[in-house]
Design a protein around this motif. Structure first.
Motif, PDB file in Angstrom:
ATOM      1  N   ALA A  14      36.092  35.467  51.201  1.00 56.49           N
ATOM      2  CA  ALA A  14      35.747  34.084  50.854  1.00 56.49           C
ATOM      3  C   ALA A  14      36.781  33.484  49.913  1.00 56.49           C
ATOM      4  O   ALA A  14      37.207  32.326  50.087  1.00 56.49           O
ATOM      5  CB  ALA A  14      34.359  34.048  50.213  1.00 56.49           C
ATOM      6  N   VAL A  15      37.215  34.250  48.916  1.00 58.12           N
ATOM      7  CA  VAL A  15      38.212  33.763  47.962  1.00 58.12           C
ATOM      8  C   VAL A  15      39.553  33.508  48.665  1.00 58.12           C
ATOM      9  O   VAL A  15      40.204  32.486  48.431  1.00 58.12           O
ATOM     10  CB  VAL A  15      38.381  34.775  46.812  1.00 58.12           C
ATOM     11  N   ALA A  50      31.806  31.413  53.604  1.00 60.42           N
ATOM     12  CA  ALA A  50      31.436  32.003  52.320  1.00 60.42           C
ATOM     13  C   ALA A  50      29.943  31.862  52.046  1.00 60.42           C
ATOM     14  O   ALA A  50      29.299  32.788  51.541  1.00 60.42           O
ATOM     15  CB  ALA A  50      32.248  31.369  51.196  1.00 60.42           C
ATOM     16  N   MET A  66      39.571  30.340  50.718  1.00 58.84           N
ATOM     17  CA  MET A  66      39.726  29.158  49.886  1.00 58.84           C
ATOM     18  C   MET A  66      41.185  28.964  49.459  1.00 58.84           C
ATOM     19  O   MET A  66      41.698  27.835  49.440  1.00 58.84           O
ATOM     20  CB  MET A  66      38.835  29.260  48.649  1.00 58.84           C
ATOM     21  N   ALA A 120      34.571  31.896  44.637  1.00 60.26           N
ATOM     22  CA  ALA A 120      35.196  31.162  45.729  1.00 60.26           C
ATOM     23  C   ALA A 120      35.520  29.731  45.328  1.00 60.26           C
ATOM     24  O   ALA A 120      36.610  29.212  45.617  1.00 60.26           O
ATOM     25  CB  ALA A 120      34.279  31.178  46.961  1.00 60.26           C
TER      26      ALA A 120
END
Length: 479
Positions: free
Chosen positions: A235-236, A361, A239, A377
């Motif tokens: 998820a991070v 996410a 982004m 995130a």
């Protein structure tokens, strides 16, 4: 008259007719309205900095343009980064609604401060508006799934709108009342009672897994556990890569970008920027509302990266050959194609990397660590934006057409990452995400998908065998 909100029954389970109404859409709209505030800011600030009237009012000259653009625009992202962190702690202890209301007030204060007409006030106002959007975006994050999956959530009772926070705080009466309002049913209706029972069962299971009283250290320990940390990291990274594809370069500095490919004159540049915004918005809206649950997440991410990358590399090659960053290029087929490529980029980005990282996410994070996972995130979202919008004016001034090459290369990296590590989550329930991202599952997307498909086949076979045994027992009993 046919209910316009109703969906056709699936597997004979479509719930009471009352749940198909406008209220669930109102909840999603009110919770995600920060996106409109953010979109407005990103659309107007770049054009505003280019206006001669703005420069005259603030006593600016051309020598101030690079540092001014970098500082003014990035102050918003800096405020949003810290706003997301504050939003995490407030939402954890006070709930989402107070955060949403408070962030709106902070944003309004920031907008008012910017009207003072001084550079110092402009900086302060930008920070305040960023704080408001950042804290709201954290709560907004949880509603992204709901707003894009509303139809399926109603028909299949997937529960994205369930008042889990109230139940987790043992405020059962309020949780039941809120759930009844959203479903447009009496509080004692069997549908509401059963749904609330499912919520309470899920909350109890989470408490059993993590302990009744969790400290921040315990929560962080859970985030680092196998099967959880990979979800947060993906998820991070999504982004981060979402911003490295160059979208905010065009969002915030589109007048500069259009000028570099031959659009001269303030009015013409702003008009081209407005058309670009409309194209991106329309593409995103159509895809997120009607198409995302049909084509999934993984496929559009890959296709979108290819299309956006091609467009970015064309802009790089054109601006290099035409020397458009140092002189106004002639109006010919090459410049017209360059303009078209910006809109093509908006289309490919709009149906893929613009919204899917947020959806992904919000779908995959386990409920018990979702709050802090979202914070990670969202903080990366604002940190990446800050880096890009702060650096871009200097990149344009120094490496010029190399700016497009940089973002094109980052888009290639995004394509490779999505192919290797982002499995398809379409149709995967929140309860089954552990099968797709479990501690014993490969981090490679293809193998994770195979593991999930094998789980589905084995589950279907077990259900079929159980049904056959049940029917066999009934035949024996009848005999």
């Amino acid at each position: 008259m046919k209910n316009p909100f109703a969906r056709s029954s699936r597997n004979g389970d479509d719930g009471p007719s009352e749940i198909y109404g406008y209220r669930i859409y109102m909840v999603a709209l009110s919770a995600t309205w920060a996106s409109a505030m953010y979109g407005y800011d990103s659309a107007f600030i770049g054009g505003t900095l280019e206006l001669p009237a703005f420069k005259t009012s603030f006593g600016l000259n051309e020598n101030d343009s690079t540092s001014l653009s970098s500082n003014v625009v990035s102050m918003f992202q800096a405020g949003a980064f810290f706003g997301a962190i504050c939003g995490f702690f407030f939402a954890e202890y006070f709930g989402r609604k107070p955060v949403i209301l408070g962030s709106g007030v902070i944003f309004a204060i920031g907008a008012a401060i910017q009207l003072v007409g001084k550079i110092s006030a402009l900086y302060v106002g930008r920070i305040f508006t960023g704080l408001g959007i950042g804290s709201h975006s954290f709560s907004d994050f949880g509603s992204i799934t709901a707003s894009t999956r509303t139809f399926r959530a109603q028909a299949q009772h997937s529960g994205e709108f369930r008042p889990r926070w109230l139940a987790s705080k043992n405020q059962i009466v309020k949780a039941q009342k809120n759930l009844a309002w959203v479903r447009h049913l009496p509080v004692d209706h069997s549908y509401v009672v059963n749904e609330l029972a499912e919520i309470q069962a899920a909350v109890c299971q989470e408490l059993e897994l993590s302990g009744e009283q969790r400290t921040l250290v315990q929560i962080l320990h859970e985030c680092a556990a196998p099967g959880v940390r990979n979800r947060i990291l993906i998820a991070v990274m999504l982004m981060l890569l979402q911003n490295l594809t160059g979208i905010n370069a065009i969002n915030y500095y589109s007048p500069t970008i259009f000028r570099s490919i031959g659009f001269t004159g303030t009015s013409v540049g702003l008009l081209a920027t407005g058309v670009y915004g409309i194209v991106k918005m329309a593409t995103t809206a159509v895809f997120m509302i009607w198409i995302v649950d049909r084509f999934g997440r993984r496929g559009p991410l890959l296709v979108g990266a290819v299309g956006a990358g091609v467009a970015m590399f064309y802009l790089a090659i054109y601006s290099q050959l035409s020397d458009s960053f140092d002189r106004v290029p002639p109006s010919n087929s090459g410049s017209q194609a360059a303009v078209a490529m910006i809109y093509i980029y908006a289309i490919f980005y709009g149906f893929s990397w613009n919204g899917i990282p947020w959806i992904f996410a919000s779908e995959v994070l386990p409920t018990r660590v979702r709050t802090i996972g979202m914070m990670c995130a969202v903080c990366m979202q604002w940190l990446a934006q800050f880096i890009i919008v702060y650096s871009l004016p200097y990149m344009v001034a120094s490496i010029k057409y190399g700016t497009f090459y940089f973002f094109g290369s980052c888009t290639v990296v995004a394509l490779v990452f999505a192919y290797l590590f982002v499995p398809e989550t379409k149709g995967v329930s929140m309860e089954d995400m552990g099968v797709l991202f479990g501690p014993d599952v490969s981090i490679l997307a293809v193998k994770a998908q195979e593991n999930y498909q094998e789980f589905r086949r084995s589950t279907a076979m077990a259900a079929t065998e159980a049904q056959q045994e049940k029917q066999g027992g009934l035949h024996v009993e009848n005999a």
